[in-house]
Design an enzyme around this catalytic site. Structure first.
Site, PDB file in Angstrom:
ATOM      1  N   CYS A  81       8.345   6.673   4.689  1.00 16.89           N
ATOM      2  CA  CYS A  81       7.973   6.987   3.310  1.00 16.89           C
ATOM      3  C   CYS A  81       7.561   8.439   3.114  1.00 16.89           C
ATOM      4  O   CYS A  81       7.449   8.900   1.977  1.00 16.89           O
ATOM      5  CB  CYS A  81       6.848   6.067   2.849  1.00 16.89           C
ATOM      6  SG  CYS A  81       7.296   4.319   2.851  1.00 16.89           S
ATOM      7  N   HIS A 347       9.295   4.265  -6.192  1.00 23.33           N
ATOM      8  CA  HIS A 347       9.198   4.744  -4.814  1.00 23.33           C
ATOM      9  C   HIS A 347      10.536   4.670  -4.080  1.00 23.33           C
ATOM     10  O   HIS A 347      10.697   3.882  -3.145  1.00 23.33           O
ATOM     11  CB  HIS A 347       8.119   3.936  -4.084  1.00 23.33           C
ATOM     12  CG  HIS A 347       7.841   4.374  -2.691  1.00 23.33           C
ATOM     13  ND1 HIS A 347       8.041   5.660  -2.234  1.00 23.33           N
ATOM     14  CD2 HIS A 347       7.344   3.669  -1.618  1.00 23.33           C
ATOM     15  CE1 HIS A 347       7.696   5.740  -0.963  1.00 23.33           C
ATOM     16  NE2 HIS A 347       7.275   4.548  -0.559  1.00 23.33           N
TER      17      HIS A 347
END
Length: 397
Positions: A81, A347
Site C-alpha cells: 500500500c 484506495h
C-alpha cells in the site's frame, strides 16, 4: 540539491469495473494532467518511476506508452500500500542525487471487486507463503483467526487492543469515518461523496469487530501522477509559482519493535510511522506544530488514530479524544484528510501515495476549491503498507 513538485494529476477513484478502461488508460489520463499542470511536454521527462501492485511485471512501460515513446528508463515499483509514495521517493532521489532534472512519478491500480485479501491460502487461514505471514502470525497468536477479510481483521484487532488499553470508544473510531466522508463531499476525485453521521457509521454493516463498512477503505481503480524537478529546472522554466518543495522524506520498514510486543498495534505499523516521522522532522527542522494539513493512511479508522499518535499530534491513547474534539477537521488545529482519505476518496494501492501528494500540492498552492485549508503552508503525507513500509513526506510552498 532541492526537489520540487511542479505538476500533479489524477483520475477519479472509482469502484472496480465502473468504467471500461484499462490501467494504461487511467495512467495516461493522470500523467497527461500532471504534465499539463507543470506546463511541460513528456519529452522533458528523463526518468519514470511507476508504482502498482496487481498488474504484470512491466506494466509501467505499457502505462507510459500513451504519454510518449522516448526511450527513457522506466522503473516498476511495488511496495504494497506504500507503493505510490515509494515511486515518489524514487523520483525525488533521482533529482536530489543529480541523476535527472525532471522525473515523473506515476501510480495506478486496476483492482478486483470485493475485500482486499492478505495473501496465502484462498480462505485466508494459511499465510505461510505470504510476505505478511509474520504479521498475521502475531494476530493469530493473540486473537485467533476468523473468516473475515484479513486486512480488516488485523486492523480491527488493533482497534480492540487500543480500546482495551486506553478506553477508546466505538464512537471515536466512527468519528474518523464520519469526518473523512464529510470531507470527500467536496472532492470531485473521490470514490464516495456522501456524508454520514457518527450514528450512521456505527449502524453500517460490520466488517470485523469493531470496524464497520464506513470505516474501511474500499477497493478502487484509479491513477495519480506527479512531476518532480530540480531547483535549476524550476528556474530555467519559470515554474516558481507552481513549485512545492519536498522538504524532507523518510521511509522505514519493520524492526524488531514491530513484533516484540505481540501486539497488532505494532504489527500494523505504528512503530514504523513513528520512526519515519522522527527522521523527516529531524531532516527538515520542522515539527508537527509547523504542519497545517495532513493526508494520512486511513485504510481503516483505527489507523488514523494510531497515526495521530505516531506523528505526534497527541500522546499515546489520546487520539480518540483528539478526533472527537474536532482538532483534525476544518476549524481545528490541523485538517487531516481533506480529500476524504482512503476511507472515502478510495484506495487504488499504487496510486494512493501520489494522490496524497497531489492533494497537498493543491492545498499548498491554494487550488483546492471548496475543501481548501485556509493559509496552508506546510503539508505532511503519510503512506504505509504491511510487509512493511512507511513513508512520511513533508511538503512546503
Amino acid at each position: 540539491m532541492k526537489s520540487y513538485v511542479v505538476g500533479v494529476g489524477m483520475t477519479r477513484f472509482e469502484k472496480p469495473e465502473t468504467r471500461a478502461w484499462q490501467y494504461w488508460d487511467m495512467a495516461q489520463e493522470a500523467g497527461t494532467k500532471a504534465l499539463e499542470d507543470a506546463g511541460i511536454a513528456y519529452d522533458r521527462i528523463e526518468q519514470v518511476a511507476v508504482g502498482y501492485c496487481f498488474q504484470p511485471s512491466t506494466a509501467g512501460q505499457r502505462a507510459v506508452y500513451g504519454l510518449g515513446l522516448t526511450g527513457v528508463p522506466v522503473y516498476n515499483v511495488n511496495n504494497n500500500c506504500a507503493t505510490g509514495s515509494t515511486a515518489l521517493m524514487m523520483a525525488r532521489q533521482f533529482v536530489e542525487g543529480g541523476i535527472a532534472d525532471c522525473v515523473l512519478a506515476l501510480g495506478f491500480e486496476k483492482m478486483a471487486r470485493g475485500s482486499l485479501g492478505g495473501g496465502g491460502g484462498d480462505d485466508g487461514a494459511d499465510f505461510r507463503a505470504s510476505p505478511v505471514a509474520r504479521h498475521y502470525g502475531i494476530m493469530a497468536a493473540r486473537h485467533g483467526f476468523e473468516r473475515t477479510p484479513p486486512t480488516a481483521q488485523i486492523f480491527g484487532n488493533a482497534a480492540r487492543e487500543h480500546m482495551e488499553a486506553y478506553g477508546t470508544t466505538k464512537a471515536q473510531l466512527a468519528a474518523v469515518g464520519a469526518k473523512n466522508h464529510r470531507h470527500s463531499v467536496h472532492n470531485p476525485y473521490a470514490q464516495f461523496r456522501d456524508a454520514y453521521t457518527v450514528d450512521e457509521v456505527l449502524a453500517a454493516r460490520t466488517v470485523h469487530r469493531p470496524l464497520t463498512k464506513l470505516q474501511c477503505s474500499p477497493t478502487s481503480d484509479g491513477s495519480a501522477a506527479a512531476v518532480v524537478v530540480s531547483e535549476r529546472f524550476v528556474e530555467r522554466h519559470g515554474l516558481a509559482e507552481r513549485a512545492v518543495e519536498i522538504v524532507a522524506q523518510a521511509m522505514t520498514t519493520d524492526t524488531a519493535e514491530s513484533f516484540a510486543s505481540g501486539s497488532c498495534v505494532d504489527a500494523v505499523g505504528q512503530p514504523m510511522t513513528r520512526a519515519a516521522a522522527r527522521q523527516a522532522y529531524e531532516r527538515s527542522g520542522l515539527g508537527i506544530a509547523d504542519v497545517d494539513v495532513i493526508e494520512l493512511h486511513d485504510c481503516f479508522s483505527i489507523n488514523e488514530l494510531l497515526t495521530y499518535e505516531a506523528l505526534g499530534l497527541c500522546a499515546p491513547g489520546e487520539s480518540g479524544k483528539l478526533v472527537e474534539s474536532g482538532a483534525t477537521t476544518y476549524g481545528g488545529r490541523w485538517v487531516v484528510n481533506p480529500s476524504g482519505g482512503l476511507i472515502s476518496k478510495g484506495h487504488p494501492l499504487g496510486a494512493t501515495g501520489i494522490a496524497q501528494a497531489a492533494e497537498l500540492t493543491w492545498q499548498l498552492r491554494g487550488e483546492a476549491g471548496a475543501r481548501q485549508v485556509e493559509g496552508a503552508r506546510v503539508g505532511l503525507a503519510h503512506n504505509i503498507g504491511l510487509g512493511g513500509a512507511a513513508v512520511v513526506t513533508l511538503l512546503r510552498r
